[in-house]
Scaffold this motif. Structure first.
Motif, PDB file in Angstrom:
ATOM      1  N   TYR A 186      16.408  -7.158  -2.298  1.00  0.00           N
ATOM      2  CA  TYR A 186      16.650  -5.758  -2.626  1.00  0.00           C
ATOM      3  C   TYR A 186      16.450  -5.467  -4.114  1.00  0.00           C
ATOM      4  O   TYR A 186      16.405  -4.315  -4.520  1.00  0.00           O
ATOM      5  N   ASP A 187      16.358  -6.540  -4.909  1.00  0.00           N
ATOM      6  CA  ASP A 187      16.074  -6.355  -6.333  1.00  0.00           C
ATOM      7  C   ASP A 187      14.586  -6.436  -6.632  1.00  0.00           C
ATOM      8  O   ASP A 187      14.180  -6.254  -7.780  1.00  0.00           O
ATOM      9  N   ASP A 188      13.794  -6.683  -5.606  1.00  0.00           N
ATOM     10  CA  ASP A 188      12.337  -6.817  -5.766  1.00  0.00           C
ATOM     11  C   ASP A 188      11.648  -5.850  -4.822  1.00  0.00           C
ATOM     12  O   ASP A 188      11.471  -6.150  -3.641  1.00  0.00           O
ATOM     13  N   PRO A 189      11.280  -4.652  -5.281  1.00  0.00           N
ATOM     14  CA  PRO A 189      10.697  -3.639  -4.399  1.00  0.00           C
ATOM     15  C   PRO A 189       9.462  -4.143  -3.648  1.00  0.00           C
ATOM     16  O   PRO A 189       9.267  -3.802  -2.483  1.00  0.00           O
ATOM     17  N   LEU A 200       3.834  -0.939 -10.121  1.00  0.00           N
ATOM     18  CA  LEU A 200       3.570  -0.885 -11.553  1.00  0.00           C
ATOM     19  C   LEU A 200       4.710  -1.507 -12.333  1.00  0.00           C
ATOM     20  O   LEU A 200       5.872  -1.468 -11.905  1.00  0.00           O
ATOM     21  N   SER A 201       4.363  -2.042 -13.490  1.00  0.00           N
ATOM     22  CA  SER A 201       5.390  -2.446 -14.444  1.00  0.00           C
ATOM     23  C   SER A 201       5.735  -1.247 -15.317  1.00  0.00           C
ATOM     24  O   SER A 201       5.000  -0.246 -15.345  1.00  0.00           O
ATOM     25  N   PHE A 202       6.865  -1.328 -16.025  1.00  0.00           N
ATOM     26  CA  PHE A 202       7.255  -0.221 -16.899  1.00  0.00           C
ATOM     27  C   PHE A 202       6.188   0.026 -17.965  1.00  0.00           C
ATOM     28  O   PHE A 202       5.855   1.179 -18.260  1.00  0.00           O
ATOM     29  N   ALA A 231       3.174   1.893 -16.457  1.00  0.00           N
ATOM     30  CA  ALA A 231       3.481   3.293 -16.191  1.00  0.00           C
ATOM     31  C   ALA A 231       3.582   4.087 -17.483  1.00  0.00           C
ATOM     32  O   ALA A 231       3.081   5.220 -17.589  1.00  0.00           O
ATOM     33  N   LYS A 232       4.226   3.510 -18.494  1.00  0.00           N
ATOM     34  CA  LYS A 232       4.386   4.209 -19.768  1.00  0.00           C
ATOM     35  C   LYS A 232       3.030   4.461 -20.413  1.00  0.00           C
ATOM     36  O   LYS A 232       2.762   5.561 -20.921  1.00  0.00           O
ATOM     37  N   SER A 233       2.169   3.457 -20.396  1.00  0.00           N
ATOM     38  CA  SER A 233       0.844   3.601 -21.004  1.00  0.00           C
ATOM     39  C   SER A 233       0.030   4.678 -20.297  1.00  0.00           C
ATOM     40  O   SER A 233      -0.616   5.517 -20.947  1.00  0.00           O
ATOM     41  N   ALA A 234       0.059   4.673 -18.962  1.00  0.00           N
ATOM     42  CA  ALA A 234      -0.686   5.671 -18.202  1.00  0.00           C
ATOM     43  C   ALA A 234      -0.147   7.068 -18.463  1.00  0.00           C
ATOM     44  O   ALA A 234      -0.910   8.032 -18.630  1.00  0.00           O
ATOM     45  N   TYR A 274       4.325   2.835  -7.355  1.00  0.00           N
ATOM     46  CA  TYR A 274       5.788   2.728  -7.287  1.00  0.00           C
ATOM     47  C   TYR A 274       6.336   1.932  -8.458  1.00  0.00           C
ATOM     48  O   TYR A 274       5.815   0.870  -8.821  1.00  0.00           O
ATOM     49  N   LEU A 275       7.391   2.476  -9.056  1.00  0.00           N
ATOM     50  CA  LEU A 275       8.160   1.782 -10.088  1.00  0.00           C
ATOM     51  C   LEU A 275       9.629   2.121  -9.874  1.00  0.00           C
ATOM     52  O   LEU A 275      10.011   3.295  -9.895  1.00  0.00           O
TER      53      LEU A 275
END
Length: 811
Positions: free
Chosen positions: A9-12, A32-34, A37-40, A170-171
């Motif tokens: 449950y901690d690993d989507p 996605l990693s944070f 996502a932030k860069s995009a 998804y993130l």
């Protein structure tokens, strides 16, 4: 609990894969990693704000030039500009519907070939090559912050999401903020759930977005801004756009439209323009006049069935032609019940029960809107920091949405029965041989609409499939269906008047759903009211409706003997009044009274009350108008001031039926109007009177109604109004009246006109505020009014505004 921190449950990604193992059809998003996502998000935000700044600069110098040049271009020239800016631009309106027909679920699981069709349905050549849409699009996106378009852009990809054609990445653990973030640095920023206690709540209430959905919105906005910038450059390709010292010209107050456009304003046009405008704010009250009109129409429909024999006969025959028993089997065999009274028992019991069911549905919808508006009014007088009242508004809206959803399902159920049996569409369906042990009828299509390439049939069949209707969205299907019927004559001719009425009702529920969707700023995840609670409340509200429906749909009503339309309801109200026609009309009225007396007695035996007794306080009582006895006319009738003489205008209406279900009046003030009684009169029609009739029921008259108004109209307009107010004593009735002539005539006497979905048109008085708006329905499928329909329109205008033929003269 797994203390190692390696819980699934901690690993989507592991969680999605585990769920997909049990459901192979479950789509697995891109994770996605944070940092990704932030860069995009930063890249998209930079592109959006940079393109907007460039577009604002161009419009501030050249918007007037853009408007003039765009309006002067031909359709082909506009299409060239669009294609240059976006070489692979889809060709047709609603390209997502086009892609949905092209790709089946199996193909979509392997990856769509039409990603832009699903992601950017508003970017299409057909809609944007129209004169006003690109101009509206340029102005709205250039002169407003991108955050106000978040909900509209997120909703625009609904079909792509539900079809699983364009799934957002998804993130987990973060909420992306777009609403109210009006700078490049803030737009698309993410906050962690474990660092901000409100972060998750902001996403669940629609204020923030799941980062993957937010990135998809950012991509949509970036693509739109780049497209608009290229279009502006293409229109101004011969001008220097980078010179810094160009004078700034003021923006025009509005985008001018071509004056040569032949179309009247329409709801369809508003819906087509909506993706290119600033999204309207949530305002459920804006639909109250239409819901009130629909509720009043349902009430008038009940009384017309009880009062007007010809209308009763028309409705019964219409219902009989939309029963599945009318379908043949694959071998061409008719249903066995067609030769027996049991068929007519089913027709009559369903017709009567539906009339009252229909009225109660729209009455409850109207009360739901009024309850919400009442709470909203209370909230307006409270301080903005009153969470209890804000919560009560959310709960009221949740209950109202549930009520709308349940009534929509009921209407779709009617569609499932009647659409396949409609005479123009019946050829596409067959009935399985009837099982003698039950009454259920099974219907099959002769071939899939996808294979036939029949867009109309495909749209009509979407309502038959719950998953497809959810995928497309009720409001979207209604919009596309209305457009298909409006633009394709062959499709229009395959829609019966009965089905056209169902489309109008479905469309109205679609507009309710569309408006409810505007209540939250973005996609909402949290549950305001539990499903069980909503269902319990719904059952309380509809308890009386269920009781009446159950009584009227019993199998032993024995209505056929009195209600089969075999000549007993022939009602020659359109003919010149004579002793013979008077006797015929009175005979038909008597037969109708016998039928309804039996229905009332049957209901009273079953429940202890008549139907109207059960609806006391909801359905207003009315006095039925009946044809007076014939009295021979003197060769030279003498005028008299005696009040016992016949009111000439009243006599005119005693001879003719009420307006059909295809016309209704928006009359919000009606519910407070005091009931008026109308005394019976005897005599024959006379002409040459200017005394206006006072409507028997539901007419809130004002002093202004008593002031005579004379309209000077053109020769063509005068012909229209003399047809509308033609009296039965004249020798020859006029011929058919073109709908376009009626529209022009009404516009000439001060009405603004707007086309709604289906056959409905709204006529709103422009200057006289005391006048109520009125709805008329365009004849379907032909756009010509028969003499009988024209006279019904005239009677409605007389009742509502006191008009007679003497209110009009040639200018």
């Amino acid at each position: 609990m797994d203390s190692s921190g390696d819980s699934i449950y901690d690993d989507p990604q592991r969680l999605f894969e585990a769920m997909a193992a049990g459901n192979p059809n479950l789509p697995i998003p891109i994770f996605l990693s944070f940092s990704e996502a932030k860069s995009a998000a930063q890249r998209y935000s930079k592109d959006i704000f940079t393109a907007q700044r460039d577009l604002v600069k161009i419009l501030s110098h050249h918007e007037g030039t853009i408007i003039k040049r765009w309006l002067k271009k031909t359709t082909a020239q506009r299409q060239k500009v669009l294609t240059t800016a976006y070489p692979s631009i889809p060709l047709t309106h609603r390209p997502d519907f086009w892609a949905l027909r092209k790709e089946n679920p199996a193909q979509l699981r392997t990856g769509t070939q039409y990603r832009d069709h699903w992601l950017l349905p508003s970017l299409n050549r057909e809609d944007l090559s129209k004169p006003q849409n690109l101009l509206l699009f340029l102005r709205s996106r250039a002169r407003n912050p991108p955050g106000i378009f978040v909900n509209a852009d997120a909703n625009s990809v609904h079909i792509g999401h539900t079809a699983r054609a364009v799934m957002p990445p998804y993130l987990s653990g973060y909420t992306m903020l777009l609403l109210g973030q009006n700078t490049q640095a803030a737009y698309g920023r993410m906050i962690a759930w474990d660092e901000d206690d409100e972060a998750f709540d902001m996403m669940s209430t629609g204020i923030g977005l799941q980062p993957g959905e937010g990135l998809q919105v950012l991509e949509i906005q970036q693509r739109k801004m780049q497209f608009l910038l290229e279009c502006a450059k293409g229109i101004l390709q011969d001008l220097p756009l980078n010179e810094p010292d160009l004078p700034i010209s003021p923006a025009p107050a509005h985008v001018p439209l071509p004056v040569t456009s032949p179309d009247w304003p329409s709801l369809t046009q508003e819906i087509e323009e909506a993706p290119y405008r600033v999204q309207s704010a949530f305002d459920i009250g804006c639909l109250r006049p239409l819901i009130g009109a629909r509720r009043n129409e349902a009430e008038d429909f009940i009384w017309s069935l009880r009062e007007d024999p010809s209308f009763f006969q028309q409705v019964v025959l219409e219902w009989s032609e939309h029963r599945q028993e009318k379908l043949l089997t694959a071998r061409g065999k008719p249903h066995p019940v067609l030769q027996h009274d049991i068929f007519w028992e089913r027709v009559l019991s369903n017709m009567v029960s539906n009339a009252y069911f229909d009225f109660m549905v729209w009455d409850l919808v109207l009360k739901g809107i009024d309850h919400f508006l009442h709470l909203k009014g209370e909230h307006a007088h409270q301080t903005s920091s009153s969470p209890e009242l804000a919560e009560s508004l959310e709960q009221a809206l949740a209950h109202f949405e549930y009520l709308v959803d349940q009534f929509t399902k009921g209407l779709v159920g009617n569609w499932e029965v009647s659409m396949v049996a409609s005479p123009p569409l019946r050829q596409h369906y067959v009935r399985e041989p009837q099982d003698p042990t039950n009454t259920r009828i099974k219907v099959m299509s002769k071939g899939t609409s996808r294979k036939r390439g029949d867009h109309l049939i495909w749209l009509l069949e979407v309502f038959l499939q719950e998953d497809q209707l959810f995928l497309c969205g009720l409001e979207n299907v209604c919009d596309e269906l209305e457009r298909e019927i409006r633009t394709d004559r062959a499709s229009r001719e395959r829609i019966s008047p009965y089905i056209a009425k169902l489309i109008s009702d479905l469309s109205l529920f679609g507009e309710l759903k569309r408006q409810i969707g505007l209540a939250t700023p973005g996609p909402r995840m949290s549950v305001v009211v539990e499903q069980k609670e909503k269902h319990t409340e719904f059952e309380k509200k509809t308890k009386l409706l269920g009781q009446i429906f159950n009584v009227l749909t019993k199998t032993d009503t024995k209505l056929a003997a009195l209600g089969i339309p075999q000549g007993k309801f022939n009602y020659p109200s359109e003919k010149r009044r004579t002793a013979a026609t008077t006797r015929a009309m009175q005979k038909a009225e008597k037969n109708l009274d016998v039928f309804w007396t039996y229905v009332d007695d049957y209901c009273k035996d079953e429940t202890g009350k008549t139907i109207h007794g059960m609806l006391n306080g909801i359905l207003k009582d009315r006095q039925l108008q009946r044809t007076p006895d014939w009295v021979e006319q003197d060769p030279k009738p003498q005028h008299s001031n005696n009040h016992s003489d016949l009111d000439p205008a009243l006599s005119q209406f005693a001879a003719i039926e009420l307006q059909s279900r295809t016309e209704s009046t928006i009359d919000i003030a009606i519910s407070q109007a005091k009931e008026k009684q109308k005394s019976k009169t005897h005599g024959i029609p006379r002409t040459g009177s200017s005394a206006p009739e006072r409507e028997i029921e539901n007419n809130a008259c004002t002093e202004e109604n008593d002031k005579p108004t004379i309209f000077e109209v053109s020769k063509r307009g005068f012909k229209v109004f003399t047809t509308l107010f033609h009296t039965s004593t004249e020798e020859e009735p006029p011929g058919d009246l073109p709908w376009s002539e009626f529209l022009s005539a009404m516009a000439s006497v001060g009405f603004s006109i707007k086309k709604l979905d289906g056959s409905a048109w709204i006529f709103a008085p422009v200057d006289d505020k005391w006048r109520q708006s009125i709805i008329f329905h365009e004849p379907h499928p032909s756009s010509k009014m028969s003499f009988q329909v024209a006279r019904r329109f005239g009677r409605r205008l007389c009742r509502r505004y006191g008009w007679t033929s003497e209110n009009f003269r040639r200018g």
